[in-house]
Motif scaffolding. Sequence first.
Motif, PDB file in Angstrom:
ATOM      1  N   GLY A 189      -4.534   0.986  18.976  1.00 35.55           N
ATOM      2  CA  GLY A 189      -4.341   1.291  17.563  1.00 35.55           C
ATOM      3  C   GLY A 189      -3.329  -0.240  16.533  1.00 35.55           C
ATOM      4  O   GLY A 189      -3.474   0.191  15.472  1.00 35.55           O
ATOM      5  N   HIS A 190      -2.730  -0.720  16.976  1.00 34.47           N
ATOM      6  CA  HIS A 190      -1.290  -1.277  16.632  1.00 34.47           C
ATOM      7  C   HIS A 190      -1.758  -2.353  16.480  1.00 34.47           C
ATOM      8  O   HIS A 190      -0.662  -2.857  15.900  1.00 34.47           O
ATOM      9  CB  HIS A 190      -0.344  -1.498  18.150  1.00 34.47           C
ATOM     10  CG  HIS A 190      -0.273  -0.133  18.608  1.00 34.47           C
ATOM     11  ND1 HIS A 190      -0.504   0.952  18.980  1.00 34.47           N
ATOM     12  CD2 HIS A 190       1.999   0.584  18.383  1.00 34.47           C
ATOM     13  CE1 HIS A 190       0.388   1.720  19.616  1.00 34.47           C
ATOM     14  NE2 HIS A 190       1.296   1.521  19.286  1.00 34.47           N
ATOM     15  N   GLY A 191      -3.317  -3.200  16.886  1.00 34.66           N
ATOM     16  CA  GLY A 191      -2.744  -4.559  16.137  1.00 34.66           C
ATOM     17  C   GLY A 191      -3.554  -5.912  17.524  1.00 34.66           C
ATOM     18  O   GLY A 191      -2.323  -5.933  17.958  1.00 34.66           O
ATOM     19  N   CYS A 242      -4.993   5.184  17.940  1.00 31.69           N
ATOM     20  CA  CYS A 242      -6.068   4.744  18.224  1.00 31.69           C
ATOM     21  C   CYS A 242      -7.377   5.295  17.478  1.00 31.69           C
ATOM     22  O   CYS A 242      -7.933   4.353  16.836  1.00 31.69           O
ATOM     23  CB  CYS A 242      -6.728   4.559  19.957  1.00 31.69           C
ATOM     24  SG  CYS A 242      -6.668   3.653  21.692  1.00 31.69           S
ATOM     25  N   GLY A 243      -6.884   6.054  16.774  1.00 30.88           N
ATOM     26  CA  GLY A 243      -7.466   6.944  15.945  1.00 30.88           C
ATOM     27  C   GLY A 243      -7.020   6.424  14.424  1.00 30.88           C
ATOM     28  O   GLY A 243      -7.553   6.790  12.990  1.00 30.88           O
ATOM     29  N   ILE A 244      -5.724   5.363  14.140  1.00 33.35           N
ATOM     30  CA  ILE A 244      -5.137   5.053  12.495  1.00 33.35           C
ATOM     31  C   ILE A 244      -6.622   4.313  12.670  1.00 33.35           C
ATOM     32  O   ILE A 244      -6.376   3.735  12.928  1.00 33.35           O
ATOM     33  CB  ILE A 244      -4.132   4.905  12.979  1.00 33.35           C
ATOM     34  CG1 ILE A 244      -2.892   6.086  13.315  1.00 33.35           C
ATOM     35  CG2 ILE A 244      -2.714   4.583  11.813  1.00 33.35           C
ATOM     36  CD1 ILE A 244      -3.089   7.167  13.432  1.00 33.35           C
ATOM     37  N   SER A 245      -6.845   4.629  11.416  1.00 33.90           N
ATOM     38  CA  SER A 245      -8.279   3.251  11.537  1.00 33.90           C
ATOM     39  C   SER A 245      -7.623   2.179  10.520  1.00 33.90           C
ATOM     40  O   SER A 245      -7.241   2.058  10.424  1.00 33.90           O
ATOM     41  CB  SER A 245      -9.507   4.435   9.812  1.00 33.90           C
ATOM     42  OG  SER A 245      -8.499   4.256   9.081  1.00 33.90           O
ATOM     43  N   LYS A 246      -8.408   1.490  10.410  1.00 36.71           N
ATOM     44  CA  LYS A 246      -8.416  -0.404   9.885  1.00 36.71           C
ATOM     45  C   LYS A 246      -8.159   0.044   8.612  1.00 36.71           C
ATOM     46  O   LYS A 246      -7.361  -0.242   7.938  1.00 36.71           O
ATOM     47  CB  LYS A 246      -9.958  -0.550   9.811  1.00 36.71           C
ATOM     48  CG  LYS A 246      -9.994  -1.195  11.266  1.00 36.71           C
ATOM     49  CD  LYS A 246      -9.013  -2.291  11.761  1.00 36.71           C
ATOM     50  CE  LYS A 246      -9.667  -3.191  13.279  1.00 36.71           C
ATOM     51  NZ  LYS A 246      -8.298  -4.139  14.347  1.00 36.71           N
ATOM     52  N   ARG A 247      -8.334   1.235   7.776  1.00 37.88           N
ATOM     53  CA  ARG A 247      -7.699   1.692   6.310  1.00 37.88           C
ATOM     54  C   ARG A 247      -6.419   0.808   6.095  1.00 37.88           C
ATOM     55  O   ARG A 247      -5.970   1.079   5.023  1.00 37.88           O
ATOM     56  CB  ARG A 247      -8.380   2.619   5.398  1.00 37.88           C
ATOM     57  CG  ARG A 247      -8.484   3.147   3.971  1.00 37.88           C
ATOM     58  CD  ARG A 247      -9.436   3.429   3.666  1.00 37.88           C
ATOM     59  NE  ARG A 247      -9.022   4.579   3.410  1.00 37.88           N
ATOM     60  CZ  ARG A 247      -9.404   6.097   3.039  1.00 37.88           C
ATOM     61  NH1 ARG A 247     -10.299   5.830   2.101  1.00 37.88           N
ATOM     62  NH2 ARG A 247      -9.143   7.511   3.080  1.00 37.88           N
ATOM     63  N   VAL A 248      -5.211   1.672   7.012  1.00 35.45           N
ATOM     64  CA  VAL A 248      -4.091   1.624   7.226  1.00 35.45           C
ATOM     65  C   VAL A 248      -3.848   0.106   6.923  1.00 35.45           C
ATOM     66  O   VAL A 248      -3.801  -0.290   8.495  1.00 35.45           O
ATOM     67  CB  VAL A 248      -3.875   2.629   7.933  1.00 35.45           C
ATOM     68  CG1 VAL A 248      -2.105   3.418   8.126  1.00 35.45           C
ATOM     69  CG2 VAL A 248      -4.343   4.218   7.778  1.00 35.45           C
ATOM     70  N   TYR A 289       0.645  -0.934   0.110  1.00 33.78           N
ATOM     71  CA  TYR A 289      -0.015  -0.057   0.298  1.00 33.78           C
ATOM     72  C   TYR A 289       0.978   1.477   0.005  1.00 33.78           C
ATOM     73  O   TYR A 289       2.305   1.389  -0.081  1.00 33.78           O
ATOM     74  CB  TYR A 289      -0.573  -0.182   1.631  1.00 33.78           C
ATOM     75  CG  TYR A 289      -1.937  -1.268   1.095  1.00 33.78           C
ATOM     76  CD1 TYR A 289      -3.340  -0.630   0.794  1.00 33.78           C
ATOM     77  CD2 TYR A 289      -1.764  -2.472   2.065  1.00 33.78           C
ATOM     78  CE1 TYR A 289      -4.495  -1.930   0.803  1.00 33.78           C
ATOM     79  CE2 TYR A 289      -2.923  -3.232   1.277  1.00 33.78           C
ATOM     80  CZ  TYR A 289      -3.976  -2.947   1.402  1.00 33.78           C
ATOM     81  OH  TYR A 289      -5.096  -3.649   1.246  1.00 33.78           O
ATOM     82  N   ASN A 290       0.472   2.681  -0.221  1.00 30.19           N
ATOM     83  CA  ASN A 290       0.885   3.359  -0.578  1.00 30.19           C
ATOM     84  C   ASN A 290       1.227   4.090   0.994  1.00 30.19           C
ATOM     85  O   ASN A 290       2.217   4.649   1.128  1.00 30.19           O
ATOM     86  CB  ASN A 290       0.684   4.714  -1.735  1.00 30.19           C
ATOM     87  CG  ASN A 290       1.228   4.198  -3.085  1.00 30.19           C
ATOM     88  OD1 ASN A 290       2.069   3.184  -3.021  1.00 30.19           O
ATOM     89  ND2 ASN A 290      -0.102   4.428  -3.789  1.00 30.19           N
ATOM     90  N   SER A 291       0.040   3.956   1.824  1.00 25.98           N
ATOM     91  CA  SER A 291      -0.124   4.209   2.841  1.00 25.98           C
ATOM     92  C   SER A 291      -0.118   3.339   3.786  1.00 25.98           C
ATOM     93  O   SER A 291      -0.649   2.173   3.359  1.00 25.98           O
ATOM     94  CB  SER A 291      -1.502   5.456   3.297  1.00 25.98           C
ATOM     95  OG  SER A 291      -0.805   6.897   2.482  1.00 25.98           O
ATOM     96  N   TYR A 292       0.583   3.169   5.482  1.00 26.68           N
ATOM     97  CA  TYR A 292       0.793   2.180   6.024  1.00 26.68           C
ATOM     98  C   TYR A 292       1.389   2.444   7.458  1.00 26.68           C
ATOM     99  O   TYR A 292       2.010   3.300   7.488  1.00 26.68           O
ATOM    100  CB  TYR A 292       1.402   0.936   5.845  1.00 26.68           C
ATOM    101  CG  TYR A 292       2.489   1.106   5.018  1.00 26.68           C
ATOM    102  CD1 TYR A 292       3.736   0.529   6.428  1.00 26.68           C
ATOM    103  CD2 TYR A 292       3.082   1.682   4.131  1.00 26.68           C
ATOM    104  CE1 TYR A 292       5.386   1.693   4.503  1.00 26.68           C
ATOM    105  CE2 TYR A 292       3.841   1.952   2.993  1.00 26.68           C
ATOM    106  CZ  TYR A 292       5.642   1.851   4.179  1.00 26.68           C
ATOM    107  OH  TYR A 292       6.409   2.187   3.209  1.00 26.68           O
ATOM    108  N   ALA A 293       1.096   1.878   8.768  1.00 26.25           N
ATOM    109  CA  ALA A 293       2.108   1.817   9.894  1.00 26.25           C
ATOM    110  C   ALA A 293       2.394   1.302  10.353  1.00 26.25           C
ATOM    111  O   ALA A 293       2.289  -0.439   9.590  1.00 26.25           O
ATOM    112  CB  ALA A 293       0.675   1.340  10.746  1.00 26.25           C
ATOM    113  N   VAL A 294       3.795   1.285  10.579  1.00 26.29           N
ATOM    114  CA  VAL A 294       5.252   0.159  11.247  1.00 26.29           C
ATOM    115  C   VAL A 294       5.091  -0.411  12.450  1.00 26.29           C
ATOM    116  O   VAL A 294       5.129   1.266  13.011  1.00 26.29           O
ATOM    117  CB  VAL A 294       6.398   0.514  10.406  1.00 26.29           C
ATOM    118  CG1 VAL A 294       7.056  -0.414  10.228  1.00 26.29           C
ATOM    119  CG2 VAL A 294       6.153   0.790   8.826  1.00 26.29           C
TER     120      VAL A 294
END
Length: 368
Positions: free
Chosen positions: A39-41, A356-362, A2-7
């Motif tokens: 929000g981290h999984g 917590c606000g970093i959404s599931k879409r990321v 993806y072009n945007s993601y959380a590591v």
Amino acid sequence: MYNSYAVVNLSNLEFNYNQIRRKAKGSGVIAVVKADAYGHGAKEVSINLAGLATPPESLAVARTEEAIELRQYLPDIPLLVFDSISENNIRYYQEFNLEGTLTDIRQLKVIKDSGLKQKLNVHVKVDTGMGRVGLFPDQVLKFFTEAEKIQNLRINGIYTHFATSDEKDKSYAHLQLENFDRVISSLKSHSVNYGSIHAANSGAILDLPESYFDYVRPGISLYGYYPSHETSESIPLKPVMNLISHISSSRFMKKGDSVSYSRRYILSEDANIISIPLGYADGINRRLTNRMKALIGGEVYDQAGTVTMDRIMFNTGNKKFNPGEKVILLGEDKNHRIDAWNWSDLLETIPYEITCGISKRVPRYYVR
């Protein structure tokens, strides 16, 4: 990709956990993984914590549904649910071997009338001053007296929650602790079996060692943040989540041109404007409009124009970047760092709300 993601850095998670464990001086750890591990999984965070050489003694979540999901991956670790047991969820506690929370004497009738054949494992929540849920201190002894009459009930613990442990002035936290100590002393004097004791959240772990008891309950500190600017930093912590994107477009715009909705950003001089595929649907609060920053190519650049649902822009001045180049929203490079406190201070909130606000879409990617 993806072009945007959380590591999500699992090594940093382990580092924070070990620092907390060391600070707790022999107390066990109930690792709080509610709200999808802030929000981290929750799945990945919980599995990794449970796989450590010295894992948490228990995990804790807010909702029954969260615990049921985790039980699929972790069949044996104790799971404490902070939400109150009710007629609607009681059967799941035995079906999935969960520990519930009792906050009101009326719940005892629910358990008694449930028809459960095996003992229900619970912890009792005492409201020593949070003003949210729990038994008031003067109700606790009567509660335990009534609870002892119920055959299908096993009380494994008693706990409370601090309202101000993250504040510089600890006087109210000390008052709560005194209230809790009196409750415990009363139960002891009446030879009541209350199980284990726990009270210390992240703020108390940092600054109130007298509140450690049998277990501590770290939440935001596990994920690399102090709960406020007013606590000590007596434990070194490393942020666990980075937020990364990549440039979608790069355009040269003229002085006087406007960027995004409502023309809230007017160029004062010619400049390059880049866009990235992140917006408020991904957790970028609209109140960060024209206020947040990003790291691109080792430099800091200002966000430009109203935050939209799917896209935000940055002014890179006379520096031209190409589509595909990396943009750091949360994280660091060799010279700079942006973390959830930078956003929190602008929004007058706390890092909890940011992560917590970093959404599931990321999508989340897990690294060590």
